[in-house]
Design an enzyme around this catalytic site. Structure first.
Site, PDB file in Angstrom:
ATOM      1  N   ARG A  47       2.001   4.785  26.952  1.00  0.00           N
ATOM      2  CA  ARG A  47       1.410   6.046  27.136  1.00  0.00           C
ATOM      3  C   ARG A  47       0.365   6.051  26.063  1.00  0.00           C
ATOM      4  NH1 ARG A  47       5.763  10.653  28.193  1.00  0.00           N
ATOM      5  NH2 ARG A  47       3.954  11.864  28.423  1.00  0.00           N
ATOM      6  N   ASP A  49      -2.957   7.597  23.988  1.00  0.00           N
ATOM      7  CA  ASP A  49      -3.346   8.954  23.637  1.00  0.00           C
ATOM      8  C   ASP A  49      -4.938   9.093  24.151  1.00  0.00           C
ATOM      9  OD1 ASP A  49      -1.045   9.397  22.118  1.00  0.00           O
ATOM     10  OD2 ASP A  49      -1.786   8.736  20.268  1.00  0.00           O
ATOM     11  N   ARG A 202      -2.562   3.683  15.085  1.00  0.00           N
ATOM     12  CA  ARG A 202      -3.770   4.652  14.388  1.00  0.00           C
ATOM     13  C   ARG A 202      -3.463   4.911  13.149  1.00  0.00           C
ATOM     14  NH1 ARG A 202      -4.989   8.922  18.414  1.00  0.00           N
ATOM     15  NH2 ARG A 202      -6.221   9.576  16.853  1.00  0.00           N
TER      16      ARG A 202
END
Length: 270
Positions: A47, A49, A202
């Site tokens: 999933r 972002d 990230r």
């Protein structure tokens, strides 16, 4: 049915459906439901972002055997917006689960530290970094993070979800370039793990960027693994430099066992 797909995440609010938001899942489910004239619900391998791209995303849905599998990508191409495409559709065993059957996910993060920034043709998938980066130092720091750890320092916690992951690859390579200026000098981080928790990739990149520009020592990112909560000193790198490029699955005979193992809540002792 398995769907292999890709999308430019720039104008999407991530994968998951959200009220009054344009999301990849929402667009795909709505388009599939319109084309097939029945409600379709997708399960995805990762999933992503808001703003994150994908060239190797995988999803699955339970569909009737009467569906024309071979012709579905072409039908969808006529109905989908240009920033998302289904590359292929295929019939898979009943035990296939795009999320729980996956062995590992592979991401790439692109950074340009040239004085002029990112090339205009790659500005939507490459982070322009304003200071020179020491790739050698970043790789030393990256190597210290490999293996199975509790990555809670690099994750946004979700209730009931474990933050224990096995980081299998974290390597940065600066492109030599071929003279066209598009890829010259661009740094690509190759990141692979059995799974990732929310914002983990990230956050890892953000920590390595601090090392690369000399603000933090090479030992700093790994030292955060001892924390019992999210590290306040880690900056989450911007979303647009990140792309999901591949998802690995086991053989058909091992799909059910893999899904069962993935569903178990993992601890470091296990």
């Amino acid at each position: 049915m398995r769907f292999d797909l890709g999308y430019d995440g720039t104008d999407f609010s991530g994968w998951a459906r959200q009220p009054s938001r344009r999301t990849v899942c929402g667009v795909l489910e709505d388009t599939l439901s319109m084309v097939l004239r029945e409600d379709v619900s997708l399960t995805v391998a990762g999933r992503t972002d808001a703003g994150v791209h994908a060239s190797g995303q995988v999803a699955h849905a339970d569909l009737p055997v009467s569906v024309d599998v071979a012709g579905l990508p072409k039908r969808l191409a006529r109905a989908l917006p240009s920033d998302v495409r289904v590359f292929s559709a295929s019939v898979v065993p009943f035990d296939f689960d795009a999320r729980f059957s996956a062995l590992r996910r592979h991401y790439e993060y692109r950074v340009a530290d040239a004085e002029f920034g990112a090339h205009p043709l790659r500005r939507l998938d490459t982070l322009a970094w304003p200071r020179p980066l020491d790739v050698s130092a970043m790789n030393v720091a990256a190597g210290l993070l490999l293996g199975e750890h509790d990555f809670c320092a690099f994750c946004k916690r979700r209730d009931g979800a474990t933050t224990i992951r096995e980081l299998q690859r974290l390597e940065l390579v600066r492109a030599a370039g071929d003279g066209d200026g598009v890829g010259d000098g661009v740094i690509t981080a190759f990141v692979s793990a059995d799974a990732f928790c929310h914002s983990m990739v990230r956050s890892l990149i953000g920590a390595l960027l601090a090392v690369g520009e000399g603000r933090k020592p090479v030992s700093w990112p790994a030292s955060l693994l001892s924390l019992s909560g999210r590290a306040s000193g880690v900056t989450v790198a911007p979303a647009h430099g990140l792309s999901l490029v591949r998802v690995d699955f086991p053989s058909d005979s091992e799909l059910a066992a893999r899904a069962e193992a993935t569903r178990r809540v993992r601890t470091l002792s296990s």
